[in-house]
Scaffold this active site. Structure first.
Site: not given
Ligand code: IMP
Length: 192
Positions: A13, A71, A149
């Site tokens: 990540t 993810d 968040d």
């Molecule tokens: P990712 O592809 O797992 O990085 O997550 C996709 C998107 O979901 C991220 O860019 C965040 O905007 C949102 N997201 C995922 N997990 C969280 C969290 O724990 N808090 C806030 N936003 C989150």
């Protein structure tokens, strides 16, 4: 105090907030997390598990190191689950304020975050999910954390995730649940 590691997992990540959240959980299992910056295969799919599985297996086949991929997405009930698997793109394009604008005049604020964790630790592939239910706030609040968040209030709380420190967010979060389940499974499979 130095963390004693029985196992090390390479967390694929670029998100340093995720690394802090996952490391905090992993400490309890004496598992060390090392951030891995290599590029991540991102397939297009409506299924978070499929996206994470392909990224983890692809990375393992290239580097042969124990890998953890996570993810996540935000699923809003009144928007039929939007942005879901497109959360990252939607955050980059319209952000939290865009979501609040889409929800103007909508009283049903129910939403959940879902996280999928895939660990490849030869010969095992572990997949676990975690969810946190809550609601979308009326305005952004708080400076901590990342992504959505500032607009997500977990059930049983008045504060948004962005108003909590990592240990508090981890008491509720989708990611903490998925990671805990995955590490418990790993430790039952792989004895020291
Ligand atoms: P990712 O592809 O797992 O990085 O997550 C996709 C998107 O979901 C991220 O860019 C965040 O905007 C949102 N997201 C995922 N997990 C969280 C969290 O724990 N808090 C806030 N936003 C989150």
């Amino acid at each position: 105090m130095k963390n004693t590691c029985n196992y090390t997992l390479f967390f694929l990540t670029d998100n340093k907030h995720k690394v802090l959240e996952v490391s905090e959980i992993a400490k309890k299992y004496n598992v060390c997390i090392e951030q891995e910056h290599a590029s991540k295969l991102e397939i297009q799919s409506m299924d978070l598990a499929e996206i994470a599985w392909y990224a983890a297996v692809n990375h393992y086949l290239h580097y042969r190191k124990p890998v953890l991929v996570e993810d996540a997405g935000l699923f809003i009930k009144s928007l039929n689950g939007f942005p879901g698997p497109y959360s990252s793109y939607v955050f980059r394009t319209i952000g939290s304020n865009g979501i609040l604008r889409l929800m103007e005049g909508i009283d049903d604020r129910e939403a959940y975050f879902e996280s999928v964790v895939v660990i490849v630790y030869e010969p095992y592939i572990i997949i676990e999910k975690g969810r946190v239910y809550g609601e979308i706030s009326r305005e952004p609040r708080g400076e901590k954390g990342f992504g959505f968040d500032p607009i997500f209030i977990p059930k049983g709380e008045k504060r948004t995730f962005a108003e909590m420190d990592i240990a508090e967010k981890n008491k509720y979060s989708h990611r903490a649940k998925a990671v805990s389940k995955a590490l418990e499974k790993l430790l039952t499979l792989v004895k020291v």
